[in-house]
Design an enzyme around this catalytic site. Structure first.
Site, PDB file in Angstrom:
ATOM      1  N   TRP A   1       0.840  -1.207   0.000  1.00  0.00           N
ATOM      2  CA  TRP A   1       0.000   0.000   0.000  1.00  0.00           C
ATOM      3  C   TRP A   1       0.875   1.257   0.000  1.00  0.00           C
ATOM      4  O   TRP A   1       0.532   2.265  -0.624  1.00  0.00           O
ATOM      5  CB  TRP A   1      -0.915  -0.010   1.224  1.00  0.00           C
ATOM      6  N   HIS A   2       2.017   1.186   0.680  1.00  0.00           N
ATOM      7  CA  HIS A   2       2.910   2.346   0.749  1.00  0.00           C
ATOM      8  C   HIS A   2       3.782   2.489  -0.494  1.00  0.00           C
ATOM      9  O   HIS A   2       4.268   3.583  -0.777  1.00  0.00           O
ATOM     10  CB  HIS A   2       3.797   2.250   1.993  1.00  0.00           C
ATOM     11  N   GLY A   3       4.001   1.415  -1.227  1.00  0.00           N
ATOM     12  CA  GLY A   3       4.803   1.522  -2.445  1.00  0.00           C
ATOM     13  C   GLY A   3       5.235   0.155  -2.932  1.00  0.00           C
ATOM     14  O   GLY A   3       5.490  -0.753  -2.137  1.00  0.00           O
TER      15      GLY A   3
ATOM     16  N   PHE B   1       2.037   8.483  -1.409  1.00  0.00           N
ATOM     17  CA  PHE B   1       0.901   7.652  -1.030  1.00  0.00           C
ATOM     18  C   PHE B   1      -0.429   8.329  -1.322  1.00  0.00           C
ATOM     19  O   PHE B   1      -1.432   7.973  -0.761  1.00  0.00           O
ATOM     20  CB  PHE B   1       1.001   7.290   0.460  1.00  0.00           C
TER      21      PHE B   1
END
Length: 281
Positions: free
Chosen positions: A136-138, A281
């Site tokens: 989700w963060h990268g 994000f």
């Protein structure tokens, strides 16, 4: 509601502009020196500075969002509850980025079965949640490593450490939590897994410029006041003092808020360094 919203907006702006941006220059200067040229103690101070920068940056934005919401008649949830006083990693993630943790709990962990289907299944569910949290963060290996790192810590706490931590003094749990959280933020802050590993090697004395260097003393003396203020502001006693002041002096409470707004405006006009850490994000 309008008055309370304006106060939240201004305090959140101060957290971002006055604390996060100022302390972020220390972390940036350490990164620009190069990891091979910094000492072990400077590496730890850099990780500590980044942890405070990230907290005040994101908590500041969250507080500004709550303030704007309140001014418009919406009650948004609190997103941070003093995470750096946590007594365990589990407790930390109940206090940090609460909206994201709650979302993954309610829409991923519980639908997968949570901890209702035995220990093995609960561990698998934790692993799935934290792999997804990392992505989700990268979509890079350092975020995947960050997610796996917390999955392993949480599994270990659930099976072994939870009972031990409950028996120990709270201060011991807080030191334990901060130690592992700082390591986690190195994985989070770096641009690649290779960079993360390189920085961690310096932190534990396997590379870099030795245990200590003259640069460490210079950076400590130059940033001591800011580091102390930021560390104190991340603890709940500052908010308690503020509430007592407002209760005793409701009419005069507007004065410090006005001073903070003027200070924020001055910083925004004068400073050229206003990073937005969560732009990815």
């Amino acid at each position: 509601q309008l008055e309370e919203g304006m106060k939240l907006l201004i305090i959140g702006l101060a957290a971002k502009v006055v604390i996060a941006d100022r302390i972020g220059t220390l972390w940036n200067s350490i990164r620009m020196i190069g990891f091979d040229s910094i000492s072990t103690k400077l590496a730890w101070m850099g990780a500590f500075a980044y942890s405070l920068q990230l907290y005040f940056d994101f908590a500041g934005y969250s507080m500004m969002a709550r303030g704007i919401g309140k001014m418009l008649g919406f009650e948004l949830p609190v997103n941070f509850r003093y995470p750096y006083i946590s007594k365990s990693i589990t407790d930390f993630w109940r206090r940090w980025h609460i909206s994201l943790s709650t979302w993954f709990k309610e829409y991923v962990y519980i639908p997968l079965g949570g901890n209702r289907a035995g220990r093995g299944r609960a561990h698998l569910n934790i692993l799935i949640v934290w792999v997804l949290t990392g992505f989700w963060h990268g979509a890079s290996f350092n975020f995947l490593a960050w997610g796996l790192y917390y999955a392993l810590l949480l599994m270990l706490e659930k099976d072994v450490l939870a009972k031990l931590l409950n028996k120990l003094p709270k201060a011991v749990g807080t030191v334990y939590t901060l130690f592992f959280v700082l390591i986690g933020w190195v994985l989070f802050a770096s641009d690649s897994l290779t960079e993360s590993i390189g920085y961690l090697k310096v932190m534990f004395g396997f590379s870099g410029a030795g245990a200590i260097s003259p640069m460490f003393f210079y950076d400590v003396l130059s940033n001591m006041v800011l580091l102390v203020i930021a560390a104190a502001a991340s603890l709940p006693f500052g908010a308690k003092i503020g509430r007592r002041y407002v209760q005793k002096n409701p009419a005069a409470a507007v004065i410090p808020v006005a001073v903070v707004l003027i200070l924020c405006t001055a910083y925004l006009v004068d400073a050229g360094y206003n990073p937005f850490l969560y732009f990815r994000f």
